[in-house]
Motif scaffolding. Structure first.
Motif, mmCIF file in Angstrom:
data_model
loop_
_atom_site.group_PDB
_atom_site.id
_atom_site.type_symbol
_atom_site.label_atom_id
_atom_site.label_comp_id
_atom_site.label_asym_id
_atom_site.label_seq_id
_atom_site.Cartn_x
_atom_site.Cartn_y
_atom_site.Cartn_z
ATOM 1 N N ARG A 245 0.832 -1.170 0.020
ATOM 2 C CA ARG A 245 -0.043 0.041 -0.036
ATOM 3 C C ARG A 245 0.899 1.116 -0.166
ATOM 4 N N ARG A 246 2.096 1.169 0.698
ATOM 5 C CA ARG A 246 2.979 2.455 0.729
ATOM 6 C C ARG A 246 3.307 2.780 -0.627
ATOM 7 N N GLN A 247 3.643 1.783 -1.301
ATOM 8 C CA GLN A 247 4.414 1.446 -2.553
ATOM 9 C C GLN A 247 3.121 2.228 -3.589
ATOM 10 N N ALA A 248 2.063 1.791 -3.377
ATOM 11 C CA ALA A 248 1.043 2.222 -4.345
ATOM 12 C C ALA A 248 0.826 3.680 -4.174
ATOM 13 N N CYS A 249 0.895 4.170 -2.772
ATOM 14 C CA CYS A 249 0.536 5.638 -2.490
ATOM 15 C C CYS A 249 1.831 6.195 -3.284
ATOM 16 N N ARG A 250 3.098 5.955 -3.172
ATOM 17 C CA ARG A 250 4.212 6.398 -3.722
ATOM 18 C C ARG A 250 3.965 6.540 -5.205
ATOM 19 N N ARG A 251 3.514 5.775 -5.936
ATOM 20 C CA ARG A 251 3.451 5.327 -7.366
ATOM 21 C C ARG A 251 2.290 6.576 -7.920
ATOM 22 N N ALA A 252 1.352 6.512 -7.025
ATOM 23 C CA ALA A 252 0.351 7.387 -7.232
ATOM 24 C C ALA A 252 1.036 8.975 -7.281
ATOM 25 N N ALA A 253 1.525 9.226 -6.136
ATOM 26 C CA ALA A 253 1.919 10.556 -6.086
ATOM 27 C C ALA A 253 2.947 10.846 -7.264
ATOM 28 N N GLN A 254 3.768 9.951 -7.835
ATOM 29 C CA GLN A 254 4.631 10.241 -8.887
ATOM 30 C C GLN A 254 3.948 10.495 -9.999
ATOM 31 N N ARG A 255 2.838 9.712 -10.436
ATOM 32 C CA ARG A 255 2.094 9.871 -11.609
ATOM 33 C C ARG A 255 1.424 10.971 -11.750
ATOM 34 N N LEU A 256 1.111 11.421 -10.391
ATOM 35 C CA LEU A 256 0.337 12.753 -10.245
ATOM 36 C C LEU A 256 1.212 14.119 -10.358
ATOM 37 N N GLY A 257 2.658 13.473 -10.301
ATOM 38 C CA GLY A 257 3.573 14.630 -10.180
ATOM 39 C C GLY A 257 3.731 15.359 -8.898
ATOM 40 N N LEU A 258 3.365 14.635 -8.008
ATOM 41 C CA LEU A 258 3.460 15.210 -6.507
ATOM 42 C C LEU A 258 4.353 14.846 -5.748
ATOM 43 N N GLN A 259 5.092 15.355 -4.714
ATOM 44 C CA GLN A 259 6.058 15.108 -3.910
ATOM 45 C C GLN A 259 5.546 13.811 -2.963
ATOM 46 N N ASP A 260 4.093 14.116 -2.469
ATOM 47 C CA ASP A 260 3.474 13.188 -1.790
ATOM 48 C C ASP A 260 2.008 13.315 -2.097
#
Ligand code: ADP
Ligand code: MG
Length: 422
Positions: A245-260
């Motif tokens: 789940r932590r990885q999924a959150c990180r992946r989502a932030a990346q794809r959204l162009g966000l730090q977090d």
């Protein structure tokens, strides 16, 4: 100048007596230093802390008690650590730097060693030859944060022994670092912050981005109470799923162009688009794989719910708080997928009871505890109804108890620990 310490709180008489008995097995000296730190339940804001979001926990009237006394003279420089809950640890030598040991990560004393190391780093004056005993009324591994209460009790005891006072945020961070580096658990900052900084009668709104906090009054007992339902199960997939789940959150932030994921709020404000962070996410949905989307949806919506819940709590609007708790559970079950059939059954059973305003899992998930917000008239019948339904579904009982919003970690007068019989 010595300041008078408060006496042992009444509700901790039992763990204090157990810690005293443990201490007596290590040294004939009576307790010279004493501290406690509470466990917690999280009212709302789950899996938001490591995404730098909002959480709203409160400290409960279950706590870890730590007592210490000098070892008999001539026993060297080492410290002897013992837990009445899990037995005796190896000796620790505070004259050499304590390092994380991957081989002892799963051992309970890793949490304490990590805290001790922080005091070494501060060059705190640590006397030689000390016995330390712990005993807790927080159930271990049930999602009520026995680990943070162990760390915070150790840190508070060490403040007394070394004669120093840490800044509360620095103390919470030291405890969290102990859990990361010595116990190998990649937790967020919530548990340690509330165990250190809580105030009786209040929940603690924590913004995990800047670690700022605000005390929010809890309803008085004649208006509502919080019932804990301990499923007493812990599914083995929890650790792997947590990492996923932590990885999924990180992946989502990346794809959204966000730090977090917390940064979705600011990003939504800074675009010319209309709508808040959920609309921002929705417009970019196709850029995300389904797991990342669902994780992001939970986290972003949960942050909004926590802000709404803190407002509702401050206004005494318990109906809204209960509704938000229900929504939080449903999102953890359907979007973040960290619930399990035992937690869902406990929550459903609670929601079916008249006078229950809301119910949700609390803690990381895959077992552990759920909480329910009860109007006073529900307190007589809801626990029995929930227990009966759980027993019927699983053939094994759950446990229910009411918790009260309590103070954070404190030192107390070691002479107020009741003398041992005989
Ligand atoms: P939780 O914090 O939700 O109770 P964790 O898995 O994070 O669950 O932490 C539980 C672990 O913390 C225990 O297995 C043990 O290693 C340690 N621990 C907590 N309280 C105590 C205690 N009183 N004595 C010894 N170890 C403890
Ligand atoms: Mg823990």
């Amino acid at each position: 100048m010595t300041t008078r310490l408060p006496p042992l709180p009444h509700h901790l008489a039992r763990p204090a007596a157990r810690a005293a008995a443990r201490l007596a097995a290590l040294t004939p000296a009576p307790p010279a230093w004493a501290a406690f730190a509470p466990g917690r339940v999280n009212l709302i804001g789950e899996h938001t802390d490591y995404n730098l979001g909002l959480v709203l926990p409160f400290a409960i009237d279950l706590a870890c008690v730590a007592l210490a006394a000098p070892l008999p003279k001539g026993q060297g420089t080492h410290w002897a650590l013992a837990s009445d809950d899990l037995g005796r640890a190896d000796l620790v030598d505070p004259t050499t730097f304590i390092e994380p040991d991957p081989a002892s990560r799963g051992h309970w004393s890793a949490y304490v060693r990590g805290v001790l190391r922080h005091f070494q780093d501060l060059h705190a004056a640590l006397p030689h030859g000390i016995a330390v005993a712990f005993a807790s009324s927080v159930p271990l591994g049930a999602g009520l944060s026995s680990s943070a209460s162990l760390e915070a009790a150790a840190a508070t005891l060490l403040e007394s022994i070394a004669g120093i006072t840490l800044d509360p945020r620095a103390k919470a961070n030291a405890c969290r670092n102990a859990e990361h580096d010595f116990a190998g658990v990649p937790c967020g900052i919530m548990d340690q912050t509330v165990s250190v900084m809580a105030r009786a009668g209040h929940a603690l709104l924590i913004d995990c981005r800047d670690e700022s906090t605000r005390h929010v009054p809890m309803p008085p007992p004649d208006l509502a109470s919080i019932l804990v339902i301990n499923t007493r199960v812990k599914h083995a997939l929890a650790d792997g799923a947590y990492a996923e789940r932590r990885q999924a959150c990180r992946r989502a932030a990346q794809r959204l162009g966000l730090q977090d994921l917390r940064a979705a709020e600011a990003a939504a404000q800074n675009t010319a688009e209309s709508g808040g962070p959920l609309a921002f996410l929705e417009r970019r949905r196709t850029a995300l794989d389904p797991d990342a989307y669902r994780a992001a949806h939970h986290v972003i919506a949960e942050n909004l719910r926590v802000a709404d819940a803190a407002r509702a709590l401050a206004q005494g609007d318990l109906v809204t708080l209960g509704r938000l708790m229900n929504q939080s559970h449903d999102s953890l079950r359907d979007d973040f997928r960290v619930s399990c059939t035992e937690l869902d059954t406990a929550v459903d059973a609670a929601r079916d009871c008249p006078g229950v305003l809301g119910a949700r899992m609390t803690g990381g998930g895959f077992g552990g505890c759920a909480i329910a917000l009860l109007q006073p008239h529900a307190a007589t019948h809801a626990p029995e109804a929930i227990k009966a339904r759980f027993l019927d579904a699983f053939g094994s009982p759950c446990e229910t108890f009411t918790v009260h919003a309590s103070d954070g970690a404190r030192s107390f007068d070691p002479s107020s620990v009741p003398a041992l019989p005989g």
